[in-house]
Scaffold this motif. Structure first.
Motif, PDB file in Angstrom:
ATOM      1  N   UNK A 154       0.677  -0.668   0.690  1.00 12.94           N
ATOM      2  CA  UNK A 154       0.250  -0.541  -0.285  1.00 12.94           C
ATOM      3  C   UNK A 154       0.492   1.462  -0.180  1.00 12.94           C
ATOM      4  N   UNK A 155       0.548   2.293  -1.145  1.00 11.96           N
ATOM      5  CA  UNK A 155       1.495   3.649  -0.712  1.00 11.96           C
ATOM      6  C   UNK A 155       0.593   4.613  -0.536  1.00 11.96           C
ATOM      7  N   UNK A 156       0.544   5.269   0.253  1.00 11.68           N
ATOM      8  CA  UNK A 156       0.045   6.295   0.333  1.00 11.68           C
ATOM      9  C   UNK A 156       1.369   7.964   0.292  1.00 11.68           C
ATOM     10  N   UNK A 157       0.466   9.091  -1.210  1.00 14.43           N
ATOM     11  CA  UNK A 157       0.878   9.542  -1.496  1.00 14.43           C
ATOM     12  C   UNK A 157       0.091  10.965  -1.465  1.00 14.43           C
ATOM     13  N   UNK A 158       0.324  12.062  -0.425  1.00 12.94           N
ATOM     14  CA  UNK A 158      -0.207  13.044   0.118  1.00 12.94           C
ATOM     15  C   UNK A 158       0.566  14.599  -0.522  1.00 12.94           C
TER      16      UNK A 158
END
Ligand SMILES: Nc1ncnc2c1ncn2[C@@H]1O[C@H](COP(=O)(O)OP(=O)(O)OP(=O)(O)O)[C@@H](O)[C@H]1O
Length: 310
Positions: A154-158
């Motif tokens: 899972x990759x979360x980019x803000x």
């Protein structure tokens, strides 16, 4: 399900930053969190990652409750935050190795992963550079490499493209899609609707800490009455003529700024032909003409009465 958030409430003193916010994300999605500045995107991400305490609600990741000490879950998550967070005293290669080393202890394996991450973000020629020698775009790429080198599920980019030049922006967006093709589930927050439209398979539109609408971009656009926007370049349109344009079938509103007539239409076919026929009847000659399908900004505008970027 990869992320299951239910009824999240987060207050900062008297500010209600998340107001019963819920979110369900399935494996393999490129999921977009779209909302104006201050709508609660970063707060939602920080709560999901257990970096921030919240007042109410439940969060599960990979089907397990997420807690600050849930290290086995955290190992499978890659985070790319809004603010670039790298060590100034370490080179590009050393920075990536450091962050990868938080999850991967085997040195040989790590060396391979660091090399792959450097190739992936295109920093081959800069591996020995220190961060202060990198341009804004390259620094963002380093930030991404540090977040993804350990190959998380899972990759979360803000907001990873804020203040980035167009070339780096495109390479970042392409990279995100490649990570998804390689199997990662992506969560992408942005206030740029064009980016979210370009890469996200499903989108939640949020405002004031609440979910306003969720769906594919086609579903979201299908929720509103507004259809295409027609623009015609012309001079000398009189006020009575603008009023008549507003009364044409399917026209929901029109504006004229002295050089450009813009007409907003609801569904319905032949809107452009009808408008041009009217202008010809009035013997008005016109220049360029274009028709644009509704955007996610139109969706946001119709639901909230304001633009995504005010
Ligand atoms: N540490 C804090 N203390 C007090 N209020 C905060 C804090 N962090 C955020 N807020 C407030 O909470 C609300 C949501 O902010 P948040 O940063 O989550 O929004 P955002 O959608 O990520 O916006 P941006 O794109 O500007 O980062 C805003 O009203 C903001 O002012």
């Amino acid at each position: 399900m990869v992320i299951n958030v239910k009824n999240l409430v987060k207050r900062y003193g008297s500010i209600l930053a998340l107001d019963h916010f819920s979110l369900q994300i399935e494996e393999g999605e490129v999921f977009g969190l779209l909302g104006p500045n201050g709508s609660g995107k970063t707060t939602a991400i920080n709560c999901i990652l257990s970096l921030l305490k919240y007042d109410k609600g439940t969060i599960e990741i990979f089907g397990k409750p997420m807690r600050p000490d849930a290290y086995s879950i955290k190992q499978d998550i890659g985070i790319v935050m809004q603010n670039v967070a790298v060590f100034q005293e370490l080179s590009v290669q050393e920075n990536i190795d450091y962050f990868c080393g938080l999850y991967v202890k085997d040195r040989q394996k790590r060396r391979e992963l660091v090399e792959e991450a450097i190739d992936f973000v295109g920093l081959q020629d800069f591996r020995r550079f220190h961060p202060k020698k990198l341009s804004g775009g390259l620094l963002r790429r380093l930030n991404i490499a540090c977040g993804i080198a350990h190959k998380p599920r899972l990759i979360i980019l803000d907001e990873p493209t804020v203040a980035v030049d167009p070339q780096s922006r495109n390479s970042i967006l392409e990279g995100i899609l490649k990570l998804n093709e390689q199997g990662a589930t992506i969560v992408y927050t942005s206030h740029y609707m064009e980016e979210v439209e370009q890469i996200c398979s499903r989108i939640v539109i949020m405002d004031k800490g609440k979910t306003l609408a969720t769906g594919t971009k086609e579903q979201l656009k299908g929720m509103i009455k507004g259809g295409e926007t027609l623009t015609v370049e012309l001079f000398g349109l009189k006020e009575e003529q603008l009023d008549e344009v507003k009364r044409l079938p399917h026209v929901t509103g029109a504006e004229y700024d002295g050089a450009r007539l813009t007409a907003h239409c609801s569904g319905g076919a032949h809107n452009l032909i009808r408008l041009l026929d009217y202008l010809r009847e009035q013997e008005l000659s016109f220049g360029r003409v274009y028709a644009e399908p509704p955007t996610l900004n139109d969706v946001f505008l119709e639901i909230t009465g304001k633009h995504l970027r005010d």
